[in-house]
Scaffold this motif. Structure first.
Motif, PDB file in Angstrom:
ATOM      1  N   TYR A  81       0.831  -0.949   0.088  1.00 40.52           N
ATOM      2  CA  TYR A  81      -0.159   0.059   0.069  1.00 40.52           C
ATOM      3  C   TYR A  81       1.012   1.252  -0.142  1.00 40.52           C
ATOM      4  O   TYR A  81       1.878   1.434   0.687  1.00 40.52           O
ATOM      5  N   LYS A 102      -3.331   3.767  -2.961  1.00 41.26           N
ATOM      6  CA  LYS A 102      -3.524   2.457  -3.366  1.00 41.26           C
ATOM      7  C   LYS A 102      -2.364   1.828  -3.601  1.00 41.26           C
ATOM      8  O   LYS A 102      -1.261   2.109  -3.074  1.00 41.26           O
ATOM      9  N   THR A 132       3.124  -1.429  -7.377  1.00 45.22           N
ATOM     10  CA  THR A 132       3.996  -2.669  -7.624  1.00 45.22           C
ATOM     11  C   THR A 132       5.370  -2.019  -7.570  1.00 45.22           C
ATOM     12  O   THR A 132       5.684  -0.964  -7.506  1.00 45.22           O
ATOM     13  N   GLN A 140       6.326  -0.223 -10.502  1.00 40.77           N
ATOM     14  CA  GLN A 140       5.898   1.322 -10.347  1.00 40.77           C
ATOM     15  C   GLN A 140       6.882   2.247  -9.333  1.00 40.77           C
ATOM     16  O   GLN A 140       7.104   3.509  -9.644  1.00 40.77           O
ATOM     17  N   PHE A 200      -7.801  -3.656  -0.727  1.00 43.02           N
ATOM     18  CA  PHE A 200      -7.012  -3.933  -2.087  1.00 43.02           C
ATOM     19  C   PHE A 200      -6.887  -5.344  -2.041  1.00 43.02           C
ATOM     20  O   PHE A 200      -7.031  -6.121  -3.232  1.00 43.02           O
ATOM     21  N   LYS A 208      -9.983  -7.040  -2.938  1.00 43.57           N
ATOM     22  CA  LYS A 208     -10.323  -7.057  -4.380  1.00 43.57           C
ATOM     23  C   LYS A 208      -9.589  -7.901  -5.041  1.00 43.57           C
ATOM     24  O   LYS A 208     -10.253  -8.631  -6.009  1.00 43.57           O
ATOM     25  N   SER A 258      -2.461  -1.875 -14.421  1.00 44.86           N
ATOM     26  CA  SER A 258      -3.698  -1.782 -14.093  1.00 44.86           C
ATOM     27  C   SER A 258      -3.925  -2.003 -12.283  1.00 44.86           C
ATOM     28  O   SER A 258      -3.350  -2.747 -11.890  1.00 44.86           O
ATOM     29  N   ASP A 259      -4.874  -1.193 -11.849  1.00 43.70           N
ATOM     30  CA  ASP A 259      -5.346  -1.392 -10.535  1.00 43.70           C
ATOM     31  C   ASP A 259      -5.799  -2.999 -10.144  1.00 43.70           C
ATOM     32  O   ASP A 259      -5.443  -3.398  -9.171  1.00 43.70           O
ATOM     33  N   GLU A 260      -6.451  -3.451 -11.330  1.00 41.91           N
ATOM     34  CA  GLU A 260      -6.979  -4.852 -10.978  1.00 41.91           C
ATOM     35  C   GLU A 260      -5.681  -5.751 -10.904  1.00 41.91           C
ATOM     36  O   GLU A 260      -5.643  -6.567  -9.977  1.00 41.91           O
ATOM     37  N   SER A 262      -2.734  -4.873  -9.887  1.00 42.56           N
ATOM     38  CA  SER A 262      -1.760  -4.619  -8.829  1.00 42.56           C
ATOM     39  C   SER A 262      -2.505  -5.492  -7.708  1.00 42.56           C
ATOM     40  O   SER A 262      -1.902  -5.785  -6.744  1.00 42.56           O
ATOM     41  N   ASN A 263      -3.937  -5.155  -7.451  1.00 42.77           N
ATOM     42  CA  ASN A 263      -4.693  -5.729  -6.340  1.00 42.77           C
ATOM     43  C   ASN A 263      -4.422  -7.466  -6.420  1.00 42.77           C
ATOM     44  O   ASN A 263      -4.152  -8.060  -5.293  1.00 42.77           O
TER      45      ASN A 263
END
Ligand code: HEC
Ligand code: HEC
Length: 272
Positions: free
Chosen positions: A108, A114, A117, A120, A169, A172, A246-248, A250-251
């Motif tokens: 996090y 959010k 990774t 990132q 997260f 998700k 994408s957030d998807e 990464s979660n």
């Protein structure tokens, strides 16, 4: 005639018995196999599902082609960016400074609010601290830095934080993992939880662990990121893949990393 039939019947049942015994013997072998550091409780690294040949390539740094990428990452470490600074200007001892980093991502991030990774995080350093441009997850530069950083967590246990701010997260990512998708209407769990050890087309299914990423793919002659792997698996069930970063994903990465908690860092692992 009657006799012929029963002879055949006997033959068939002895063949069947033979194969049951063989399967039995194989099962015993699987149970008895000691995977050492590559297994924690009932969780096994992808390494344990590879052939002996592929494992041997991973085990020998002189043969492991992923090590060329690590070497490239090492030289990038002290290559100056646009503002004259290199990673080494601030992280002079990567053995120490990057120790345990790769096994503790994704995390996090307060600034983003959010999950971030490791790619990132590296991009943040490239852009904000060196004045360079951000890299794609599977660019040569990113994969080199990622494999280099990854080697500093070798044999350290995967240990990501899933409580506090990270928890929503994580949940998700977990939901994504169990959601059926694509034309084949399959979830990640349908393959990697229900069927590890079974064959699918020419592959032995593994548990889909990510403790060895970026992994060197023999098929591609290069390493690949976790998100590239997720895309590939989404495509296998003919679902629309998400973008790397994408957030998807990464979660999902946070959930998948946690599934492999305790497994050792094995970057750069070698896969078919
Ligand atoms: C100007 C100094 C500076 C430069 C250049 C720099 N870093 Fe950093 N880096 C830091 C500092 C300070 C931190 C810790 C605080 C923060 O997050 O900013 C950090 C944190 C990190 C982290 C997070 C570590 C963790 O435990 O979460 C990574 C990974 C990292 N840097 C990699 C790199 C890489 C790779 C490069 C080169 C591409 C680089 N850094 C260049 C100063 C720098
Ligand atoms: C139709 C079956 C199937 C589904 C569904 C599937 N995968 Fe895979 N996956 C594979 C196959 C085949 C491989 C290559 C062999 C192996 O390592 O299991 C693979 C490999 C992987 C790997 C690499 C493991 C390693 O050790 O290198 C990861 C990670 C992974 N999958 C994650 C996922 C995730 C996350 C999902 C859900 C989005 C998913 N997979 C859905 C079939 C599937």
């Amino acid at each position: 005639m009657e006799n012929e039939k029963s002879k055949l019947g006997w033959k068939l049942s002895s063949i069947a018995l033979g194969s049951v015994l063989m399967i039995g013997a194989m099962a015993v072998e699987v149970i008895a196999k000691d995977w050492g550091k590559h297994q924690v409780d009932n969780r096994r690294s992808g390494y344990t599902y590879m052939t002996d040949e592929t494992r041997a390539v991973q085990d020998d740094d002189f043969e492991n082609p992923g090590m060329l990428w690590v070497e490239n990452g090492e030289s990038l470490w002290s290559t100056a960016g646009a503002n004259g600074k290199s990673c080494a200007s601030c992280h002079a001892d990567p053995d120490k400074d990057m120790k345990g980093v790769s096994v503790s991502y994704p995390r996090y991030d307060k600034k983003l609010g959010k999950i971030i990774t490791l790619e990132q995080m590296v991009n943040r350093e490239l852009v904000e601290k060196m004045g360079d441009k951000a890299e794609k997850f599977d660019s040569k530069k990113m994969l080199s830095l990622m494999t280099f950083i990854g080697t500093k967590s070798r044999d350290m246990p995967v240990n990501v934080k899933i409580d506090g701010d990270a928890n929503p997260f994580f949940e998700k990512g977990k939901a994504f993992y169990y959601e059926r998708r694509g034309q084949l209407d399959m979830s990640c769990a349908n393959c990697h939880e229900d069927n590890p050890g079974n064959m699918i087309r020419a592959n032995t299914l593994s548990e889909g662990q990510i403790n060895g990423f970026p992994t060197y793919r023999l098929k591609w002659q290069k390493p690949g990121s976790v998100h590239r792997r997720f895309k590939g698996c989404n495509k296998q069930v003919r679902a629309k893949p998400y973008k790397a970063g994408s957030d998807e994903y990464s979660n999902l990465e946070l959930y998948v990393k946690w599934r492999g908690r305790g497994l050792p860092g094995e970057t750069p692992a070698v896969r078919n």
